[in-house]
Scaffold this motif. Structure first.
Motif, PDB file in Angstrom:
ATOM      1  N   VAL A   1     -27.422   5.517 -15.226  1.00  0.00           N
ATOM      2  CA  VAL A   1     -28.770   5.243 -14.733  1.00  0.00           C
ATOM      3  C   VAL A   1     -29.565   4.588 -15.852  1.00  0.00           C
ATOM      4  CG1 VAL A   1     -30.744   6.199 -13.489  1.00  0.00           C
ATOM      5  CG2 VAL A   1     -28.593   7.450 -13.520  1.00  0.00           C
ATOM      6  N   SER A   2     -30.222   3.493 -15.536  1.00  0.00           N
ATOM      7  CA  SER A   2     -31.022   2.806 -16.551  1.00  0.00           C
ATOM      8  C   SER A   2     -32.418   2.497 -16.041  1.00  0.00           C
ATOM      9  CB  SER A   2     -30.353   1.488 -16.954  1.00  0.00           C
ATOM     10  OG  SER A   2     -31.151   0.815 -17.927  1.00  0.00           O
ATOM     11  N   PHE A   3     -33.361   2.436 -16.953  1.00  0.00           N
ATOM     12  CA  PHE A   3     -34.692   1.929 -16.607  1.00  0.00           C
ATOM     13  C   PHE A   3     -34.651   0.409 -16.682  1.00  0.00           C
ATOM     14  CE2 PHE A   3     -36.270   0.399 -20.694  1.00  0.00           C
ATOM     15  CZ  PHE A   3     -35.367   0.986 -21.571  1.00  0.00           C
ATOM     16  N   LEU A   4     -35.580  -0.230 -15.981  1.00  0.00           N
ATOM     17  CA  LEU A   4     -35.735  -1.683 -16.077  1.00  0.00           C
ATOM     18  C   LEU A   4     -36.964  -1.972 -16.924  1.00  0.00           C
ATOM     19  CD1 LEU A   4     -35.115  -2.881 -12.405  1.00  0.00           C
ATOM     20  CD2 LEU A   4     -33.589  -3.116 -14.370  1.00  0.00           C
ATOM     21  N   PRO A   5     -36.815  -2.783 -17.976  1.00  0.00           N
ATOM     22  CA  PRO A   5     -38.011  -3.169 -18.725  1.00  0.00           C
ATOM     23  C   PRO A   5     -38.845  -4.142 -17.910  1.00  0.00           C
ATOM     24  CG  PRO A   5     -36.134  -4.374 -19.543  1.00  0.00           C
ATOM     25  CD  PRO A   5     -35.616  -3.468 -18.459  1.00  0.00           C
ATOM     26  N   GLU A   6     -40.047  -4.409 -18.351  1.00  0.00           N
ATOM     27  CA  GLU A   6     -40.878  -5.399 -17.670  1.00  0.00           C
ATOM     28  C   GLU A   6     -40.157  -6.757 -17.724  1.00  0.00           C
ATOM     29  OE1 GLU A   6     -45.255  -7.142 -18.084  1.00  0.00           O
ATOM     30  OE2 GLU A   6     -44.932  -5.220 -19.096  1.00  0.00           O
ATOM     31  N   ALA A   7     -40.140  -7.448 -16.578  1.00  0.00           N
ATOM     32  CA  ALA A   7     -39.314  -8.662 -16.486  1.00  0.00           C
ATOM     33  C   ALA A   7     -40.036  -9.901 -17.007  1.00  0.00           C
ATOM     34  CB  ALA A   7     -38.846  -8.869 -15.058  1.00  0.00           C
ATOM     35  N   THR A   8     -40.593  -9.820 -18.189  1.00  0.00           N
ATOM     36  CA  THR A   8     -41.191 -11.011 -18.805  1.00  0.00           C
ATOM     37  C   THR A   8     -40.473 -11.268 -20.119  1.00  0.00           C
ATOM     38  OG1 THR A   8     -42.809  -9.633 -19.908  1.00  0.00           O
ATOM     39  CG2 THR A   8     -43.491 -10.616 -17.826  1.00  0.00           C
ATOM     40  N   GLY A   9     -40.470 -12.527 -20.549  1.00  0.00           N
ATOM     41  CA  GLY A   9     -39.801 -12.868 -21.809  1.00  0.00           C
ATOM     42  C   GLY A   9     -38.343 -12.457 -21.754  1.00  0.00           C
ATOM     43  N   LEU A  10     -37.852 -11.878 -22.854  1.00  0.00           N
ATOM     44  CA  LEU A  10     -36.464 -11.416 -22.920  1.00  0.00           C
ATOM     45  C   LEU A  10     -36.201 -10.308 -21.901  1.00  0.00           C
ATOM     46  CD1 LEU A  10     -33.725 -11.503 -24.379  1.00  0.00           C
ATOM     47  CD2 LEU A  10     -34.705 -10.057 -26.166  1.00  0.00           C
ATOM     48  N   GLY A  11     -37.253  -9.593 -21.506  1.00  0.00           N
ATOM     49  CA  GLY A  11     -37.119  -8.551 -20.478  1.00  0.00           C
ATOM     50  C   GLY A  11     -36.536  -9.101 -19.183  1.00  0.00           C
ATOM     51  N   ALA A  12     -36.796 -10.376 -18.871  1.00  0.00           N
ATOM     52  CA  ALA A  12     -36.256 -10.983 -17.648  1.00  0.00           C
ATOM     53  C   ALA A  12     -34.725 -11.050 -17.713  1.00  0.00           C
ATOM     54  CB  ALA A  12     -36.834 -12.384 -17.448  1.00  0.00           C
ATOM     55  N   ALA A  13     -34.188 -11.320 -18.906  1.00  0.00           N
ATOM     56  CA  ALA A  13     -32.727 -11.387 -19.073  1.00  0.00           C
ATOM     57  C   ALA A  13     -32.116  -9.992 -18.954  1.00  0.00           C
ATOM     58  CB  ALA A  13     -32.374 -12.010 -20.417  1.00  0.00           C
ATOM     59  N   ILE A  14     -32.793  -9.004 -19.547  1.00  0.00           N
ATOM     60  CA  ILE A  14     -32.276  -7.630 -19.486  1.00  0.00           C
ATOM     61  C   ILE A  14     -32.267  -7.157 -18.034  1.00  0.00           C
ATOM     62  CG2 ILE A  14     -32.688  -5.246 -20.218  1.00  0.00           C
ATOM     63  CD1 ILE A  14     -34.170  -6.511 -22.702  1.00  0.00           C
ATOM     64  N   GLU A  15     -33.367  -7.411 -17.340  1.00  0.00           N
ATOM     65  CA  GLU A  15     -33.455  -7.010 -15.935  1.00  0.00           C
ATOM     66  C   GLU A  15     -32.355  -7.681 -15.109  1.00  0.00           C
ATOM     67  OE1 GLU A  15     -36.028  -8.787 -13.151  1.00  0.00           O
ATOM     68  OE2 GLU A  15     -36.742  -6.862 -12.395  1.00  0.00           O
ATOM     69  N   ASP A  16     -32.190  -8.986 -15.326  1.00  0.00           N
ATOM     70  CA  ASP A  16     -31.173  -9.754 -14.598  1.00  0.00           C
ATOM     71  C   ASP A  16     -29.785  -9.119 -14.761  1.00  0.00           C
ATOM     72  OD1 ASP A  16     -30.182 -12.493 -13.469  1.00  0.00           O
ATOM     73  OD2 ASP A  16     -29.079 -12.266 -15.343  1.00  0.00           O
ATOM     74  N   ARG A  17     -29.403  -8.786 -16.008  1.00  0.00           N
ATOM     75  CA  ARG A  17     -28.056  -8.239 -16.233  1.00  0.00           C
ATOM     76  C   ARG A  17     -27.920  -6.846 -15.637  1.00  0.00           C
ATOM     77  NH1 ARG A  17     -29.306 -12.601 -18.156  1.00  0.00           N
ATOM     78  NH2 ARG A  17     -28.072 -13.704 -19.738  1.00  0.00           N
ATOM     79  N   LEU A  18     -28.965  -6.036 -15.736  1.00  0.00           N
ATOM     80  CA  LEU A  18     -28.874  -4.678 -15.186  1.00  0.00           C
ATOM     81  C   LEU A  18     -28.817  -4.700 -13.659  1.00  0.00           C
ATOM     82  CD1 LEU A  18     -31.238  -2.674 -17.560  1.00  0.00           C
ATOM     83  CD2 LEU A  18     -28.827  -2.141 -17.062  1.00  0.00           C
ATOM     84  N   VAL A  19     -29.619  -5.576 -13.049  1.00  0.00           N
ATOM     85  CA  VAL A  19     -29.617  -5.655 -11.584  1.00  0.00           C
ATOM     86  C   VAL A  19     -28.245  -6.131 -11.096  1.00  0.00           C
ATOM     87  CG1 VAL A  19     -30.585  -6.949  -9.629  1.00  0.00           C
ATOM     88  CG2 VAL A  19     -32.106  -5.867 -11.304  1.00  0.00           C
ATOM     89  N   ARG A  20     -27.652  -7.061 -11.815  1.00  0.00           N
ATOM     90  CA  ARG A  20     -26.301  -7.519 -11.424  1.00  0.00           C
ATOM     91  C   ARG A  20     -25.281  -6.408 -11.604  1.00  0.00           C
ATOM     92  NH1 ARG A  20     -26.079 -13.554 -11.674  1.00  0.00           N
ATOM     93  NH2 ARG A  20     -28.253 -14.078 -11.997  1.00  0.00           N
TER      94      ARG A  20
END
Ligand code: TXA
Ligand code: MG
Length: 327
Positions: free
Chosen positions: A296-315
């Motif tokens: 289980v992971s949290f999603l960071p705010e999807a701005t800046g580099l956070g958008a890349a982190i969110e993208d990989r976690l959602v996938r």
């Protein structure tokens, strides 16, 4: 980070002989082969178990190699190359005949970047030709950010994996399509949408699923064995506790709270987006190796580099029943 000259010479000799070599970059480790040699490129697809229609990213030793690898290069590409190379930005341009169709999955476009890593640059310059290199993992799995990750996944299939320390960025490069008309963002990474728009002076929207002509760009899974769930930061531990009544759960968190039951495994990603991106794949791999059934992971705010982190976690959290197309 530097690699002893004899190892670099051996790596260049292997590449000249049509072999593959594991290569550190600042984003993730790559599995490199001569981008002009179709037989060598076929080995990449075989070793990764990747469908041959999925295009590879081609790495250059310097922006001056651009004209040999692409044609009809727009001014926007030169501007981005000047501003962000060496660095975590891949430009999709029209392919020059020098780059094998085997590298582009049969497409007339090619993804190009100059990696910002001394070992990668030293090898490219010693070899003297572009290197096609996808992430050095089995198709559908999590990308490697250390030499040890590569050896664990592919060690028995690759003759040499160069050491380059932990990949500084930790997630794959930003991809921008400049091959037809207005720029489109195909994959978020450490070069952010805001930075691209500032450099070009025009909007750089994300591609819509229908815009994408290359397979493997959308709906990819960067998935560990364990099931992955994403949630808000405020609900992370509550969610983990609820799941832990029936299965072995691991959490990707900023910091582990004292009252978390010890049967819940945890991996601390860090406080900033840069730390989270840097540690994300090691976190997924570590919890997998610990035997977690669910991460289980949290999603960071999807701005800046956070958008890349969110993208990989959602996938990573996408349903596995749909056809996995990760690279
Ligand atoms: O950071 C990175 O880019 C790493 C390191 C090793 O450089 N490489 C990497 O490669 O992530 P790979 O093969 O795992 O991912 C390549 C992605 C795929 O999603 C593919 O669809 C896209 O790049 N791509 C490559 N060539 C393309 C093209 N001509 N048109 C559209 N997408 C392309
Ligand atoms: Mg990949």
């Amino acid at each position: 980070m530097s690699v002893a000259d004899p190892l670099l010479e051996r790596a260049a000799a292997l590449l000249h002989a049509g072999e593959v070599v594991g290569l550190p970059t600042e984003t993730v480790y790559g599995l490199a082969a001569d981008a002009t040699n179709p037989e060598a490129l076929a080995k990449i697809f075989a070793i990764k178990g990747r469908p041959t229609g999925h295009p590879l990213i081609v790495h250059l030793g310097d922006a001056s190699w651009l004209d040999e690898s692409a044609t009809d290069i727009p001014e926007s590409a030169r501007r981005l190359a000047e501003r962000f190379w060496p660095g975590p930005l891949t430009l999709i341009l029209r392919r020059s005949p020098r780059v094998s169709l085997a590298a582009t999955g049969g497409l007339e476009t090619v993804g190009l970047r100059v990696p910002d890593h001394p070992v990668a640059l030293a090898l490219l310059r010693a070899f003297g030709r572009p290197l096609a290199a996808p992430s050095a993992n089995r198709f559908g799995a999590v990308s490697p950010t250390t030499r040890a990750h590569v050896l664990r996944d592919l060690g028995d299939r690759v003759p040499l994996v160069l050491e380059g320390g932990e990949s500084r960025v930790g997630v794959e490069s930003t991809i921008v399509d400049l091959s037809s008309g207005a720029p489109r963002l195909l994959r978020p990474g450490a070069v952010t949408q805001t930075e691209l728009e500032a450099a070009l002076g025009v909007p750089v929207p994300f591609a819509l699923p229908g815009d994408v002509r290359a397979p493997g760009t959308l709906e990819s899974h960067y998935a560990p064995r364990a099931r992955v769930l994403v949630t808000s930061e405020s609900e992370l531990f509550e969610r983990a506790r609820a799941l832990a009544t029936t299965e072995f759960v691991g959490v990707l968190c900023r910091g582990r709270p004292r009252d978390l039951p010890k049967e819940i495994a945890s991996y601390e990603l860090g406080a900033t987006d840069a730390e989270i991106a840097h540690r994300l794949y090691d976190g997924l791999r570590s919890l997998d190796e610990a035997g977690c059934e669910c991460i289980v992971s949290f999603l960071p705010e999807a701005t800046g580099l956070g958008a890349a982190i969110e993208d990989r976690l959602v996938r990573a959290a996408a349903p596995r029943s749909s056809k996995a197309t990760a690279d």
